[in-house]
Write a protein that holds these residues in place. Structure first.
Motif, PDB file in Angstrom:
ATOM      1  N   SER A  70       9.385   7.194  -9.226  1.00 50.76           N
ATOM      2  CA  SER A  70       9.324   8.717  -9.226  1.00 50.76           C
ATOM      3  C   SER A  70       9.532   9.103  -7.700  1.00 50.76           C
ATOM      4  O   SER A  70       9.132  10.083  -7.179  1.00 50.76           O
ATOM      5  CB  SER A  70       7.812   8.926  -9.496  1.00 50.76           C
ATOM      6  N   GLY A  71       9.976   8.164  -7.062  1.00 46.46           N
ATOM      7  CA  GLY A  71      10.191   8.311  -5.483  1.00 46.46           C
ATOM      8  C   GLY A  71      11.260   9.328  -5.199  1.00 46.46           C
ATOM      9  O   GLY A  71      12.098   9.792  -6.009  1.00 46.46           O
ATOM     10  N   ILE A  72      10.992   9.690  -3.867  1.00 43.33           N
ATOM     11  CA  ILE A  72      12.130  10.729  -3.127  1.00 43.33           C
ATOM     12  C   ILE A  72      12.161  10.303  -1.701  1.00 43.33           C
ATOM     13  O   ILE A  72      11.298  10.176  -0.979  1.00 43.33           O
ATOM     14  CB  ILE A  72      11.666  12.218  -3.543  1.00 43.33           C
ATOM     15  N   ARG A  73      13.543  10.251  -1.220  1.00 42.30           N
ATOM     16  CA  ARG A  73      13.745  10.073  -0.033  1.00 42.30           C
ATOM     17  C   ARG A  73      12.752  11.052   1.178  1.00 42.30           C
ATOM     18  O   ARG A  73      13.025  12.146   0.842  1.00 42.30           O
ATOM     19  CB  ARG A  73      15.260  10.051   0.521  1.00 42.30           C
ATOM     20  N   PRO A  74      12.167  10.545   2.044  1.00 48.29           N
ATOM     21  CA  PRO A  74      11.439  11.468   2.799  1.00 48.29           C
ATOM     22  C   PRO A  74      12.570  12.641   3.390  1.00 48.29           C
ATOM     23  O   PRO A  74      12.280  13.750   3.620  1.00 48.29           O
ATOM     24  CB  PRO A  74      11.093  10.539   3.994  1.00 48.29           C
ATOM     25  N   ILE A  75      13.756  12.158   3.615  1.00 51.56           N
ATOM     26  CA  ILE A  75      14.679  13.127   4.220  1.00 51.56           C
ATOM     27  C   ILE A  75      15.211  14.114   3.431  1.00 51.56           C
ATOM     28  O   ILE A  75      15.660  15.077   3.688  1.00 51.56           O
ATOM     29  CB  ILE A  75      15.974  12.211   4.689  1.00 51.56           C
ATOM     30  N   ASP A  76      14.880  14.066   2.235  1.00 46.51           N
ATOM     31  CA  ASP A  76      14.928  15.044   0.948  1.00 46.51           C
ATOM     32  C   ASP A  76      13.873  15.869   0.701  1.00 46.51           C
ATOM     33  O   ASP A  76      14.184  16.993  -0.151  1.00 46.51           O
ATOM     34  CB  ASP A  76      15.629  14.252  -0.330  1.00 46.51           C
ATOM     35  N   VAL A  91       0.989  -1.152  -0.087  1.00 42.03           N
ATOM     36  CA  VAL A  91       0.177  -0.190   0.000  1.00 42.03           C
ATOM     37  C   VAL A  91       0.775   1.250  -0.081  1.00 42.03           C
ATOM     38  O   VAL A  91       0.578   2.205  -0.652  1.00 42.03           O
ATOM     39  CB  VAL A  91      -1.056  -0.015   1.141  1.00 42.03           C
ATOM     40  N   LEU A  92       1.827   1.306   0.859  1.00 47.91           N
ATOM     41  CA  LEU A  92       2.621   2.290   0.964  1.00 47.91           C
ATOM     42  C   LEU A  92       4.241   1.812   1.223  1.00 47.91           C
ATOM     43  O   LEU A  92       4.406   0.933   1.818  1.00 47.91           O
ATOM     44  CB  LEU A  92       2.375   3.427   2.092  1.00 47.91           C
ATOM     45  N   GLU A  93       5.142   2.628   0.747  1.00 50.00           N
ATOM     46  CA  GLU A  93       6.450   2.279   0.832  1.00 50.00           C
ATOM     47  C   GLU A  93       7.272   3.429   1.652  1.00 50.00           C
ATOM     48  O   GLU A  93       6.828   4.817   1.470  1.00 50.00           O
ATOM     49  CB  GLU A  93       7.290   1.748  -0.425  1.00 50.00           C
ATOM     50  N   VAL A  94       8.531   3.495   1.829  1.00 55.11           N
ATOM     51  CA  VAL A  94       9.235   4.382   2.071  1.00 55.11           C
ATOM     52  C   VAL A  94      10.458   4.736   1.070  1.00 55.11           C
ATOM     53  O   VAL A  94      11.132   3.601   0.627  1.00 55.11           O
ATOM     54  CB  VAL A  94      10.234   4.518   3.316  1.00 55.11           C
ATOM     55  N   ALA A  95      10.659   5.808   0.357  1.00 58.02           N
ATOM     56  CA  ALA A  95      11.286   5.768  -1.005  1.00 58.02           C
ATOM     57  C   ALA A  95      12.800   5.880  -0.675  1.00 58.02           C
ATOM     58  O   ALA A  95      13.155   6.485   0.482  1.00 58.02           O
ATOM     59  CB  ALA A  95      10.845   7.075  -1.662  1.00 58.02           C
ATOM     60  N   ALA A  96      13.747   5.205  -1.202  1.00 58.27           N
ATOM     61  CA  ALA A  96      15.125   5.280  -1.019  1.00 58.27           C
ATOM     62  C   ALA A  96      15.784   5.939  -2.181  1.00 58.27           C
ATOM     63  O   ALA A  96      17.027   6.395  -1.872  1.00 58.27           O
ATOM     64  CB  ALA A  96      15.545   3.874  -1.120  1.00 58.27           C
ATOM     65  N   LYS A  97      14.979   6.633  -2.932  1.00 63.31           N
ATOM     66  CA  LYS A  97      15.798   7.381  -4.140  1.00 63.31           C
ATOM     67  C   LYS A  97      16.433   8.836  -3.414  1.00 63.31           C
ATOM     68  O   LYS A  97      15.558   9.674  -3.113  1.00 63.31           O
ATOM     69  CB  LYS A  97      15.054   7.555  -5.222  1.00 63.31           C
ATOM     70  N   VAL A  98      17.789   8.984  -3.658  1.00 65.41           N
ATOM     71  CA  VAL A  98      18.290  10.228  -3.109  1.00 65.41           C
ATOM     72  C   VAL A  98      18.044  11.278  -4.129  1.00 65.41           C
ATOM     73  O   VAL A  98      18.370  11.345  -5.337  1.00 65.41           O
ATOM     74  CB  VAL A  98      19.742  10.201  -2.969  1.00 65.41           C
ATOM     75  N   ARG A  99      17.618  12.417  -3.706  1.00 68.07           N
ATOM     76  CA  ARG A  99      17.322  13.907  -4.577  1.00 68.07           C
ATOM     77  C   ARG A  99      17.843  14.796  -3.881  1.00 68.07           C
ATOM     78  O   ARG A  99      16.913  15.390  -2.836  1.00 68.07           O
ATOM     79  CB  ARG A  99      15.980  13.662  -5.044  1.00 68.07           C
ATOM     80  N   ALA A 100      19.129  15.221  -3.657  1.00 69.59           N
ATOM     81  CA  ALA A 100      19.338  16.462  -2.834  1.00 69.59           C
ATOM     82  C   ALA A 100      20.746  17.115  -3.317  1.00 69.59           C
ATOM     83  O   ALA A 100      21.242  16.688  -4.315  1.00 69.59           O
ATOM     84  CB  ALA A 100      20.024  15.742  -1.610  1.00 69.59           C
ATOM     85  N   GLY A 101      20.950  18.049  -2.920  1.00 67.92           N
ATOM     86  CA  GLY A 101      22.137  18.763  -3.208  1.00 67.92           C
ATOM     87  C   GLY A 101      21.865  20.305  -4.239  1.00 67.92           C
ATOM     88  O   GLY A 101      20.651  20.449  -4.390  1.00 67.92           O
ATOM     89  N   PRO A 102      22.667  21.087  -4.085  1.00 66.72           N
ATOM     90  CA  PRO A 102      22.510  22.422  -4.889  1.00 66.72           C
ATOM     91  C   PRO A 102      21.852  22.439  -6.035  1.00 66.72           C
ATOM     92  O   PRO A 102      20.967  23.209  -6.511  1.00 66.72           O
ATOM     93  CB  PRO A 102      23.824  23.227  -4.633  1.00 66.72           C
ATOM     94  N   ALA A 103      22.332  21.728  -7.018  1.00 67.15           N
ATOM     95  CA  ALA A 103      21.919  21.502  -8.173  1.00 67.15           C
ATOM     96  C   ALA A 103      20.591  21.088  -8.250  1.00 67.15           C
ATOM     97  O   ALA A 103      19.607  21.594  -8.798  1.00 67.15           O
ATOM     98  CB  ALA A 103      22.755  20.542  -9.235  1.00 67.15           C
ATOM     99  N   GLN A 104      20.013  20.171  -7.389  1.00 65.23           N
ATOM    100  CA  GLN A 104      18.622  19.702  -7.446  1.00 65.23           C
ATOM    101  C   GLN A 104      17.831  20.713  -6.879  1.00 65.23           C
ATOM    102  O   GLN A 104      16.718  20.807  -7.414  1.00 65.23           O
ATOM    103  CB  GLN A 104      18.670  18.410  -6.510  1.00 65.23           C
ATOM    104  N   TRP A 105      18.175  21.457  -6.062  1.00 61.41           N
ATOM    105  CA  TRP A 105      17.559  22.352  -5.196  1.00 61.41           C
ATOM    106  C   TRP A 105      17.249  23.303  -6.357  1.00 61.41           C
ATOM    107  O   TRP A 105      16.056  24.142  -6.476  1.00 61.41           O
ATOM    108  CB  TRP A 105      17.962  22.845  -3.815  1.00 61.41           C
ATOM    109  N   PHE A 106      18.362  24.043  -7.089  1.00 61.82           N
ATOM    110  CA  PHE A 106      18.255  25.082  -7.772  1.00 61.82           C
ATOM    111  C   PHE A 106      17.157  24.800  -8.910  1.00 61.82           C
ATOM    112  O   PHE A 106      16.360  25.612  -9.364  1.00 61.82           O
ATOM    113  CB  PHE A 106      19.455  25.414  -8.452  1.00 61.82           C
ATOM    114  N   SER A 107      17.360  23.264  -9.393  1.00 56.14           N
ATOM    115  CA  SER A 107      16.374  22.949 -10.379  1.00 56.14           C
ATOM    116  C   SER A 107      15.129  23.133  -9.945  1.00 56.14           C
ATOM    117  O   SER A 107      14.050  23.659 -10.771  1.00 56.14           O
ATOM    118  CB  SER A 107      16.593  21.362 -10.737  1.00 56.14           C
ATOM    119  N   GLU A 108      14.508  22.899  -8.689  1.00 56.33           N
ATOM    120  CA  GLU A 108      13.453  23.002  -8.140  1.00 56.33           C
ATOM    121  C   GLU A 108      13.134  24.379  -7.980  1.00 56.33           C
ATOM    122  O   GLU A 108      11.528  24.710  -8.225  1.00 56.33           O
ATOM    123  CB  GLU A 108      13.165  22.230  -6.844  1.00 56.33           C
TER     124      GLU A 108
END
Lengths: 230, 230, 230, 230
Positions: free
Chosen positions: C188-194, C113-130
């Motif tokens: 399409s996941g993203i780590r909760p910590i990110d 039903v639900l999972e916890v994402a493990a895909k890392v999406r972090a760092g200045p380049a990612q943030w600037f992209s957003e």
């Protein structure tokens, strides 16, 4: 109603058919140069052709009607949308324009000016595909003109996008384009000897489309004001 | 309001469902013939289907309403947009047209006239997918008709484009198309034995869509002029 | 002007965000199941998301405004298009709807039903992209509403289609969707910590968009009739 | 008629060209990162660019005309749609905006701020491709403005979608974008030394387009009310 003179309509038909063929042939060359996956090549070919059709019909339609296709000009001649005396000029413009399009694509990709295609496209399944493809094209045009005239460019582009994939022949549906494609030995080519079968099938499909839509669309005619009889 | 007689509406439903199925089945055959990558095959299948839906609903909608789908006809019957006496003709046209579409696709690709599909499509996840897919389709149609009637062809085509990818069943969402797809053993096929589960799920999704949108869209009704009571 | 009551607007925001997330997550699962080529997977993901956005904004916009996005609701609150008292309901609907969308996608593909994402999406380049992605989204919405209101659904769908490819983060541009995507361990996941980094960047981009367009679009305001002062 | 002052028009040209270049360069980086198939990379590049053009021309067109292209500004100067005194500002905005777009793309993908491109794009076939590409672009714009003004954003986006595939140069068709692309050593780059050939070809194509369409579109002018002479 049509305020553009024949030289300009001739030019519009030639320019439009030329850019259409340049797109079909050019995008096919680009695609087969870039990938070994034939489905991906067809996807690039499809995307370019569908998009270009939408553009060309929109920008040249008000000048010449944007047929770019002898089968379509014939249908409009039969249903009296195009004066019979203009038909030869339209056909000539389409064929000459189409061949110029092949030449332009070849020059852009540094190929010989013209080639003779070796790709075999023949047999009952291919011919039946062309009957279906051209039947559908004529049905889309006649019904689109009747119900949603301004959407015709988008409808034709979308229809050809689909027809590239659902017919076994990738839907030439156009005798002038077929002739022009017989002069390139690339992705979109067709052997000259296979032309008569394709062209006959296309004309047959067009006539079936004209006949069926003539019946299917008739009742609405009563919406239009009736001309008083003497 | 609808000036087209039942024979023409019957023909429009049959022609539309036939061309839709020919597109679904034909583009699936084309795609799996050209590539080994299933995502790419689905992409070609999606592009052709979405584009063709936009075209067919635009050109045949003014004649028959362009249902091409028993679940949609049922919904329009329940909300009184389609007279109940016309429902059998619509369903017959859709099923006969759909099967003709499979036949046409097979003939274009030189396959046997009809086959029995072997592709398994069953289980709760698949059925839930069909519930969601058909719920969404009905929601799009009802809301589209309410707010932006002329955009309905584009909305349905875009919705199915998305639904091919976001549902695990690739979104049949159409009992007549499902029946027609059980008669091809190619990319888009479905085992005949799996039909009841799919059709039940589709009808359930359609009814949920009708119920939810009936509530969600209601307040706007007060915009329309009320009919004086005697 | 808005005749729909808050419960219906709440439902529209929840339904729309839910179907949007189901599309993002579901098409990602479908794509990575079918191919090993990540560009092709992103293409399927893009096509489905762009198409669904066009549909959802068209059919639900007249009910709730079709924000489906806390950053957009915040912008409309700041420019007084959305009453501040409705903001909590909108945010709640978007987050709850988004999570329901992840659940629906998982059930359709037979995942937990639900999972916890493990895909890392972090760092200045990612943030600037957003920042760029959300700035652009807000600019498109505000300018579209000003100049071509009926095109907004198509503009947003096309913008996100482009933004999936031209930003390094594939353009989440939506805090509620980001939260919902942290609960799937798929394409399409993203780590909760990110999440905090993404959400902060999105809000920053939205505010920059509001400020810049406030200046850029201002001169036209004088077209509107001025309210007489007492 | 144009109520926006020069600073805002300058900003619109810079922002639009910047986002256009960020899309061209960024989607090229994304694509070549994700796949080894060049056709697939071009497909992602095409999809993003075409979609973004439709968006940018719609949302910024009412402010500055949405040229984003020195060749287009020159054409509008020659046909008196753009006052000559505004041309320098437009060109400056386009070039500065374009370079900023490359910088933004590089920052989003964690690359050096600017690079020098090493990709060779030269020779008669490439130059002829750029002549054709820019000729077509100008023809589409001038004819679109004449017959279907509100469709111009979609026509330009669709035209470039096709032109990425049917020209051997992937259709830069824009001197400012060409300059900006000389500063990235990625998928969409062009060696600085190859710029003069591209830019000369683009300007030549633009002038041919202006001349041909000047003749082709002329007869319709008589529809407009003639100004009485003194």
């Amino acid at each position: 109603m049509n305020m553009f003179d024949l030289p300009r309509r001739f030019a519009a038909e030639a320019l439009g058919t030329g850019l259409l063929v340049a797109t079909v042939v050019g995008s096919g060359i680009m695609a087969e140069t870039l990938t070994h996956d034939t489905a991906l090549a067809l996807l690039g070919n499809t995307l370019a052709t569908g998009a270009m059709l939408m553009v060309l019909i929109t920008i040249l339609g008000p000048i010449s009607g944007a047929h770019f296709n002898p089968a379509v000009s014939l249908v409009f001649c039969l249903n009296r949308s195009l004066p019979a005396r203009d038909l030869p000029a339209y056909l000539l413009a389409q064929i000459a324009g189409g061949i110029s399009g092949t030449i332009a694509a070849h020059l852009m990709f540094a190929l010989p000016v013209l080639e003779v295609a070796a790709k075999v496209r023949a047999g009952p399944a291919q011919w039946f595909s062309e009957v279906v493809a051209t039947f559908g094209l004529v049905a889309v045009i006649l019904s689109g003109l009747r119900f949603e005239q301004r959407a015709v460019p988008w409808l034709v582009g979308l229809y050809i996008t689909a027809a590239y994939w659902f017919t076994a022949s990738t839907s030439f549906a156009n005798p002038a384009v077929a002739v022009a494609r017989s002069l390139t030995d690339t992705f979109s080519g067709i052997r000259p000897i296979d032309l008569p079968g394709f062209i006959a099938a296309e004309l047959l499909g067009a006539l079936i489309g004209l006949a069926l839509m003539g019946w299917l669309l008739r009742p609405g005619m009563i919406q239009q004001p009736l001309k008083a009889e003497p």
